[in-house]
Scaffold this motif. Structure first.
Motif, short mmCIF file in Angstrom:
data_model
loop_
_atom_site.label_atom_id
_atom_site.label_comp_id
_atom_site.label_asym_id
_atom_site.label_seq_id
_atom_site.Cartn_x
_atom_site.Cartn_y
_atom_site.Cartn_z
N ASP A 70 36.86 10.13 30.44
CA ASP A 70 38.14 9.45 30.62
C ASP A 70 38.65 9.83 32.00
O ASP A 70 38.99 10.98 32.27
N LYS A 71 38.68 8.80 32.87
CA LYS A 71 38.99 9.11 34.26
C LYS A 71 40.41 9.60 34.43
O LYS A 71 40.74 10.29 35.39
N ARG A 72 41.28 9.26 33.48
CA ARG A 72 42.66 9.68 33.64
C ARG A 72 42.86 11.15 33.29
O ARG A 72 43.65 11.83 33.89
N THR A 76 31.45 1.36 34.43
CA THR A 76 32.79 1.83 34.13
C THR A 76 33.51 0.74 33.37
O THR A 76 33.50 -0.43 33.75
N VAL A 77 34.11 1.13 32.25
CA VAL A 77 34.87 0.18 31.46
C VAL A 77 36.29 0.69 31.39
O VAL A 77 36.54 1.79 30.86
N ASP A 78 37.19 -0.10 31.87
CA ASP A 78 38.59 0.32 31.94
C ASP A 78 38.68 1.73 32.52
O ASP A 78 38.18 2.00 33.57
N GLN A 79 39.26 2.66 31.70
CA GLN A 79 39.45 4.01 32.24
C GLN A 79 38.26 4.92 31.98
O GLN A 79 38.33 6.11 32.23
N TYR A 80 37.16 4.35 31.39
CA TYR A 80 36.06 5.21 30.98
C TYR A 80 34.83 5.01 31.86
O TYR A 80 34.40 3.87 32.08
N GLU A 81 34.24 6.11 32.25
CA GLU A 81 33.03 6.04 33.05
C GLU A 81 31.88 6.48 32.16
O GLU A 81 31.81 7.63 31.72
N LEU A 82 30.99 5.52 31.84
CA LEU A 82 29.90 5.83 30.90
C LEU A 82 28.83 6.63 31.64
O LEU A 82 28.31 6.18 32.65
#
Lengths: 339, 443
Positions: free
Chosen positions: A32-34, A9-15
């Motif tokens: 985009d987790k948000r 997971t990078v910042d708000q993104y889950e690869l």
């Protein structure tokens, strides 16, 4: 810091999934987790993190990308906060035009025109923003299942020698010269008309199922691109509408000066092929001033020759008489008589 | 420093420049021919030099210059000399020199020695012209025999008539035709002789295999190294300054300035005319033709260079450029003569034009007392039609006698040892089967 992998997971993104990988970067599908929206994330390899030039280029790619907002261009998104170097793009479902062409070719003309119109619309927009793609080819075009076309990788990776990473894997090292314009083969950077050429070649391929220049040898093909006219589409597809053929040939004129000067003009023709004016391609287009004067070349050449000879003859006469009036020799002991 | 020493030094320096032209010819001709014959073409250009020197030393110099008492610019006359010829009534027709064989009588005479060197490189220039026109098919042994024939007989004979006191030079004294046949540096003596000999040889040898096809089309046989041809052209243009300016036989003669300038201008207008001619005709600027146009301009200005103004030199070059372009095509398409390098057009046709142009444009500013006739040399344009007549007779004599002798020689050679290599050798390449060598081995 370590190399990013799928699942991270990078910042708000889950690869979630690795889409493609090159020597410089990897592209992941992510969420985009948000918002829960699917996105694509391009992450440079670790060793480039500290490369200043690379960083500048990457940043520039992102800035230009964020400027380009158009339904036919894959959007570059702006994350709220970035803890490292990466680029986020909207994720679009679909296949590359390359795959589509491979699956069904030749296309029905109307379908091919529709795809071309959408790409052309993207080009009109990009060019207005001062961005030239320069590497347009079926690998860089995404065709959605709904028929929506989106352009990727829009010529903003400033390093022209670098291999480009597309969503569908690495482009061939040399860059395929199939869609390259003659001026690029000659080593120039190219301008908006270079994109027009590539688009014309793609349309040619979709409609006829073949490329305008075919050769087993890449160098022979590039050479004929420089020196020879393309195969007339009607040779490949005998029933082709002459107006469509005219659009094709106009877009892939060897000299940029004779091509559609802008993507907008090409788009106008694509939207209403009935307005296309057929041209006699056996006669040179845009003839130079001298030719337009209408003086037959033979007359012109002979006239110039006559003028030169006449002038020299006159000079000979004038200089000669002057010389013989000054006849007295300068050095009395100089040789006289034959050898 | 005496005037004689200065003039001898001038003449020798110019002879050295002319000698350098052998390299130019070798490069032009080899560039125009195919890679498989490169060694053979180079070999002919190499071997014509020593063969010519030996032939000219033993016999040729005597035949051409044996009748000349001396040259006032080079030193006091004193060497034994004899001109052989016919007496018809009160008139004497000099035909060939009969003294100075093998330089025996003049071994201690600087003017004759310097003149020998200057003459032998001129002769070698003429002798190397046919090696271009007959390239890619000439049997090497036949070529060597030709080298002796050219240096001992053919060139010296005509040179004697114009420069050695022979009958063409005395047309003025004997018949009142201007100053007799005037050829300052050799448009007719050197270049036309070479070109006409090449023509005779090309007719006897016939075209290369594949040049003229059964269906009437003409094969384009491209040379293998155009850059080499361009370099050779520059070498020739450089050497030509020695050719023309040296022909004053005197550094003390201020006319050398005009000679050099005229030489340059004619080469420029010749090159440009040929370039533009082919450009407008075939829509391509043709470098090969530009080279030949440049050489054609040089060939043409060789005879008149001391007698005309720069404007006339430009005009002579323009006409030469046209002549080269037109005659290269005409020789091929109409006369079906195969000349791989265009030597017949450049040297034969432009040489003829150059000799005639003296009779048109000589403006009376130079040549006082030339060939023993009072007054300067004037052409038709400046009031002396007789001069044009003398030029025409000289050209005619060259066309008839040189062509006749050369044609006879080549026909005789056909019977004696054969002029051409076998078809198999020609197809494979003369380098491999005739010379046993390869110009460009791949490994």
């Amino acid at each position: 810091m370590r190399e990013i992998l799928a699942g991270d997971t990078v910042d708000q993104y889950e690869l979630t999934e690795l889409l493609a990988r090159s020597g410089m970067a990897s592209i992941f599908k992510a969420v985009d987790k948000r918002t829960g929206a699917p996105v694509a994330v391009k992450v440079p390899h670790l060793q480039y993190e500290s490369d200043v030039a690379f960083y500048e280029r990457f940043k520039r790619e992102e800035q230009i990308g964020q400027r380009l907002v158009h339904p036919n261009i894959v959007r570059v998104l702006a994350p709220d906060k970035k803890s490292r170097m990466y680029l986020v793009m909207e994720f679009a479902e679909g296949r590359s035009l390359r795959a589509v062409v491979k699956a069904k070719s030749p296309f029905p003309v109307e379908e091919a025109l529709e795809i071309t119109r959408q790409i052309c619309a993207a080009l009109v927009y990009m060019h207005a923003q001062g961005v030239v793609h320069r590497d347009l080819k079926p690998d860089n075009v995404l065709v959605g299942d709904d028929g929506k076309v989106k352009l990727l990788d829009f010529g903003i990776a400033m390093d022209e020698a670098a291999r480009r990473l597309t969503w569908f894997g690495l482009s061939p090292p040399l860059g395929t010269p199939d869609y390259m314009a003659p001026e690029q083969i000659r080593g120039r950077r190219g301008d908006v008309r270079t994109d027009v050429y590539a688009l014309g070649t793609m349309l040619y391929e979709m409609i006829t199922g073949e490329l305008p220049y075919v050769s087993g040898n890449v160098h022979a093909m590039m050479r004929s691109k420089l020196n020879e006219d393309p195969r007339p589409p009607r040779e490949v597809l005998p029933g082709i509408d002459p107006k469509i053929e005219e659009i094709l040939l106009h877009a892939i004129e060897r000299s940029p000066r004779e091509r559609y000067p802008t993507a907008a003009e090409m788009l106008a023709d694509l939207e209403d092929p009935s307005r296309v004016v057929l041209r006699d391609r056996t006669a040179p287009v845009g003839r130079p001033l001298l030719a337009r004067l209408g003086i037959p070349r033979v007359v012109l050449v002979r006239g110039i020759l006559g003028l030169v000879i006449g002038t020299l003859l006159l000079l000979t006469w004038l200089m000669g008489s002057a010389a013989s009036r000054r006849a007295p020799q300068i050095v009395p002991e100089a040789p006289r008589g034959g050898r | 420093m005496s005037l004689y020493s200065m003039n001898l030094a001038w003449l020798l320096t110019c002879a050295f420049l002319v000698m350098f032209m052998q390299l130019g010819f070798a490069m032009v001709e080899t560039g125009f021919t195919r890679a498989k014959n490169a060694v053979h073409t180079m070999a002919m250009n190499l071997v014509i030099y020593p063969v010519g020197i030996v032939g000219f030393w033993l016999v040729g110099y005597a035949v051409s210059m044996g009748g000349v008492a001396g040259w006032p610019t080079l030193g006091p006359a004193g060497a034994p000399h004899a001109e052989l010829g016919l007496h018809v009534g009160a008139r004497f027709f000099g035909l060939l020199g009969g003294a100075k064989f093998a330089l025996v009588d003049v071994a201690q005479d600087p003017p004759n020695l310097a003149m020998f060197l200057f003459s032998v490189v001129f002769m070698d220039t003429a002798a190397t012209v046919p090696t271009g026109a007959l390239a890619e098919r000439w049997k090497f042994s036949a070529f060597v025999v030709y080298g002796f024939f050219m240096s001992m007989v053919l060139y010296p004979l005509y040179a004697n008539w114009v420069w050695g006191g022979g009958w063409l030079s005395t047309l003025g004294v004997s018949f009142g035709l201007g100053h007799g046949h005037v050829d300052f540096a050799g448009s007719s003596v050197v270049h036309m002789t070479g070109g006409i000999t090449a023509l005779a040889g090309a007719i006897v040898l016939g075209p290369r295999i594949g040049k003229f096809r059964k269906d009437g089309t003409i094969g384009m046989i491209q040379g293998h190294n155009l850059p080499m041809t361009v370099m050779g052209t520059f070498v020739l243009a450089f050497g030509w300054f020695g050719f023309n300016a040296g022909s004053t036989l005197a550094a003390s003669e201020p006319r050398i300035a005009a000679v050099a300038v005229n030489t340059t201008i004619a080469s420029a207008t010749g090159a440009l005319t040929a370039l533009f001619y082919v450009w407008q005709k075939h829509r391509r600027p043709d470098v090969a033709m530009a080279c030949n146009g440049l050489l054609g301009g040089l060939v043409a200005i060789t005879a008149p260079c001391a007698f005309v103004t720069p404007a006339a030199a430009g005009l002579i070059g323009v006409v030469a450029g046209l002549l080269v372009s037109v005659s290269v095509g005409a020789l091929e398409a109409r006369l079906r003569i195969d000349d791989p390098v265009g030597a017949i057009a450049v040297h034969g046709v432009c040489g003829t034009w150059g000799a005639l142009s003296v009779g048109l444009f000589a403006d009376g500013s130079f040549g006082e007392g030339w060939n023993g006739v009072a007054g300067p040399v004037r052409g038709l344009l400046f009031g002396d039609a007789g001069q044009l007549g003398a030029q025409a007779i000289g050209v005619l004599a060259n066309g008839v006698v040189v062509f006749g002798l050369a044609y006879g020689f080549f026909r005789a050679m056909d019977r004696l040892i054969g002029n051409r290599v076998d078809a198999e050798i020609e197809s494979t390449g003369l380098d491999d089967l005739e010379m046993g060598a390869d110009a460009y081995p791949r490994d």
